[in-house]
Design a protein around this motif. Sequence first.
Motif, PDB file in Angstrom:
ATOM      1  N   ARG A  83     -40.414  13.361   7.262  1.00 20.06           N
ATOM      2  CA  ARG A  83     -39.729  13.366   8.594  1.00 20.06           C
ATOM      3  C   ARG A  83     -40.247  12.447   9.495  1.00 20.06           C
ATOM      4  NH1 ARG A  83     -34.427  15.294   8.265  1.00 20.06           N
ATOM      5  NH2 ARG A  83     -34.341  16.008  10.328  1.00 20.06           N
ATOM      6  N   VAL A  84     -41.576  12.259   9.536  1.00 22.38           N
ATOM      7  CA  VAL A  84     -41.834  11.421  10.743  1.00 22.38           C
ATOM      8  C   VAL A  84     -41.905  10.061  10.150  1.00 22.38           C
ATOM      9  CG1 VAL A  84     -44.297  10.694  11.455  1.00 22.38           C
ATOM     10  CG2 VAL A  84     -43.702  13.168  11.378  1.00 22.38           C
ATOM     11  N   THR A  85     -42.223   9.583   8.763  1.00 24.48           N
ATOM     12  CA  THR A  85     -41.768   8.308   8.414  1.00 24.48           C
ATOM     13  C   THR A  85     -40.536   8.194   8.619  1.00 24.48           C
ATOM     14  OG1 THR A  85     -43.696   8.860   6.766  1.00 24.48           O
ATOM     15  CG2 THR A  85     -42.138   7.232   6.258  1.00 24.48           C
ATOM     16  N   GLN A  86     -39.447   8.958   8.206  1.00 29.32           N
ATOM     17  CA  GLN A  86     -38.080   8.640   8.431  1.00 29.32           C
ATOM     18  C   GLN A  86     -37.801   8.359   9.772  1.00 29.32           C
ATOM     19  OE1 GLN A  86     -35.930  11.747   6.465  1.00 29.32           O
ATOM     20  NE2 GLN A  86     -35.558  10.243   4.987  1.00 29.32           N
ATOM     21  N   VAL A  92     -33.627   9.319  10.799  1.00 31.61           N
ATOM     22  CA  VAL A  92     -33.283  10.486  11.059  1.00 31.61           C
ATOM     23  C   VAL A  92     -33.207  10.624  12.555  1.00 31.61           C
ATOM     24  CG1 VAL A  92     -34.351  11.608   9.324  1.00 31.61           C
ATOM     25  CG2 VAL A  92     -35.620  11.373  11.077  1.00 31.61           C
ATOM     26  N   GLY A  93     -32.852  11.661  13.090  1.00 37.23           N
ATOM     27  CA  GLY A  93     -32.928  11.856  14.665  1.00 37.23           C
ATOM     28  C   GLY A  93     -31.069  11.824  15.141  1.00 37.23           C
ATOM     29  N   ASP A 121     -28.823  10.734   6.706  1.00 38.08           N
ATOM     30  CA  ASP A 121     -29.667  11.735   7.810  1.00 38.08           C
ATOM     31  C   ASP A 121     -29.784  11.370   9.069  1.00 38.08           C
ATOM     32  OD1 ASP A 121     -30.031  13.199   5.396  1.00 38.08           O
ATOM     33  OD2 ASP A 121     -32.014  12.257   4.978  1.00 38.08           O
ATOM     34  N   LEU A 122     -29.003  10.392   9.500  1.00 34.17           N
ATOM     35  CA  LEU A 122     -29.245   9.938  10.973  1.00 34.17           C
ATOM     36  C   LEU A 122     -27.926  10.631  11.377  1.00 34.17           C
ATOM     37  CD1 LEU A 122     -30.180   8.327  13.361  1.00 34.17           C
ATOM     38  CD2 LEU A 122     -28.991   6.273  12.714  1.00 34.17           C
ATOM     39  N   HIS A 123     -27.848  11.251  12.626  1.00 33.53           N
ATOM     40  CA  HIS A 123     -26.647  12.043  12.993  1.00 33.53           C
ATOM     41  C   HIS A 123     -26.240  11.037  13.945  1.00 33.53           C
ATOM     42  CE1 HIS A 123     -24.164  14.997  14.889  1.00 33.53           C
ATOM     43  NE2 HIS A 123     -24.763  14.870  16.002  1.00 33.53           N
ATOM     44  N   SER A 280     -36.149   1.834  19.913  1.00 33.78           N
ATOM     45  CA  SER A 280     -35.636   2.906  19.001  1.00 33.78           C
ATOM     46  C   SER A 280     -35.183   1.960  17.483  1.00 33.78           C
ATOM     47  CB  SER A 280     -34.507   3.640  19.575  1.00 33.78           C
ATOM     48  OG  SER A 280     -33.940   4.544  18.353  1.00 33.78           O
ATOM     49  N   PRO A 281     -35.878   2.387  16.480  1.00 32.99           N
ATOM     50  CA  PRO A 281     -35.267   1.877  15.294  1.00 32.99           C
ATOM     51  C   PRO A 281     -33.657   2.212  14.991  1.00 32.99           C
ATOM     52  CG  PRO A 281     -37.356   2.882  14.943  1.00 32.99           C
ATOM     53  CD  PRO A 281     -37.090   3.287  16.249  1.00 32.99           C
ATOM     54  N   ALA A 282     -33.607   3.239  15.097  1.00 33.68           N
ATOM     55  CA  ALA A 282     -31.933   3.642  15.157  1.00 33.68           C
ATOM     56  C   ALA A 282     -31.207   2.727  15.812  1.00 33.68           C
ATOM     57  CB  ALA A 282     -31.818   5.162  15.592  1.00 33.68           C
ATOM     58  N   VAL A 283     -31.588   2.317  17.045  1.00 34.31           N
ATOM     59  CA  VAL A 283     -30.685   1.461  17.992  1.00 34.31           C
ATOM     60  C   VAL A 283     -30.669   0.117  17.173  1.00 34.31           C
ATOM     61  CG1 VAL A 283     -30.249   0.349  20.130  1.00 34.31           C
ATOM     62  CG2 VAL A 283     -31.013   2.829  20.065  1.00 34.31           C
ATOM     63  N   ALA A 284     -31.952  -0.235  16.778  1.00 30.92           N
ATOM     64  CA  ALA A 284     -31.679  -1.609  15.945  1.00 30.92           C
ATOM     65  C   ALA A 284     -30.924  -1.674  14.814  1.00 30.92           C
ATOM     66  CB  ALA A 284     -33.252  -1.884  15.862  1.00 30.92           C
TER      67      ALA A 284
END
Length: 297
Positions: A83-86, A92-93, A121-123, A280-284
């Motif tokens: 989970r930390v790696t993801q 994730v998140g 798995d990204l909400h 944030s990687p998710a934003v990227a």
Amino acid sequence: MDVELRQLRVFLTVASELHFSRAAARLHVSQPALSQQIRTLERALGAPLFDRSARATELTPAGRALLEAAPRVLYEAERAQDRVTQAAVGAVGSLLVGSVGTALASIAPRILRQVRARFPDLHLEVSQHDTAAQMVAIADRRLDAGLVREAAPTASVAVEQLVSEPLLAVLPSDHPLAGSATVDPRDLDGVPIVLWPRPTGAAFFDIITTYCREHGFSPRIVAEGADIETQLSLVAAGIGVSLQPSYYANLRPPGVEFRPLAGPSPSVSLQVAWRRRDRSPAVAHFVDAARACATRH
């Protein structure tokens, strides 16, 4: 108690073999080294784990208890590491995304689908807001990113153009101009117009009013709608005509016609917006997906 995961894995190997020599061979270590690791683990736990006095090595009650607990501990540790790696790569998140209705009717579904396909798995939490509200919410960290229209970048929020579409005339089906292949903007002089409120998107509002003034008149705004559905309903009811980006043509309800404007007409940009200092990687990932979808538009 200071127990390492490596020690638990060594213990499980010995417990499965109940033979120190065979366990040492499986782990590719010497038997003395293996015995030392087990003794270190026993000291940390404060109890013997193996009974070595009998002819065959056996688990003690403490050893049996650890045999039951250790696999769960290792599983949860590996799950936490995964989970930390993801999370570190944005897989994730949660990602809070805003969007103008224009984007929801055009490019947003493709962007969201691409993000979802790559990071299931990204909400994703998506909500509709006008451009002005999104720019404030992104700066205040109430949104992570947004799809906006004709927004100017700020000190804290970056904006990048995705696609640009021309303005079209939006007319009631029974309007005299609805039968024309194109609409001369000068024919809208004095005609009742339905428009967005300026506070929801000043730049877009100013594009339309400037366009009208360039053709010799100020728009006669008789009604405003906070969303495109309201405005199209007002047009269908014959309250007035409107000027809208061509993105909305696929939303055409009964009683409404979209027609090109004669001559050069202004284009309206859809953009992606995000905080400049957001790492944030998710934003990227979201911004990258928006760019990719824009190139295929």
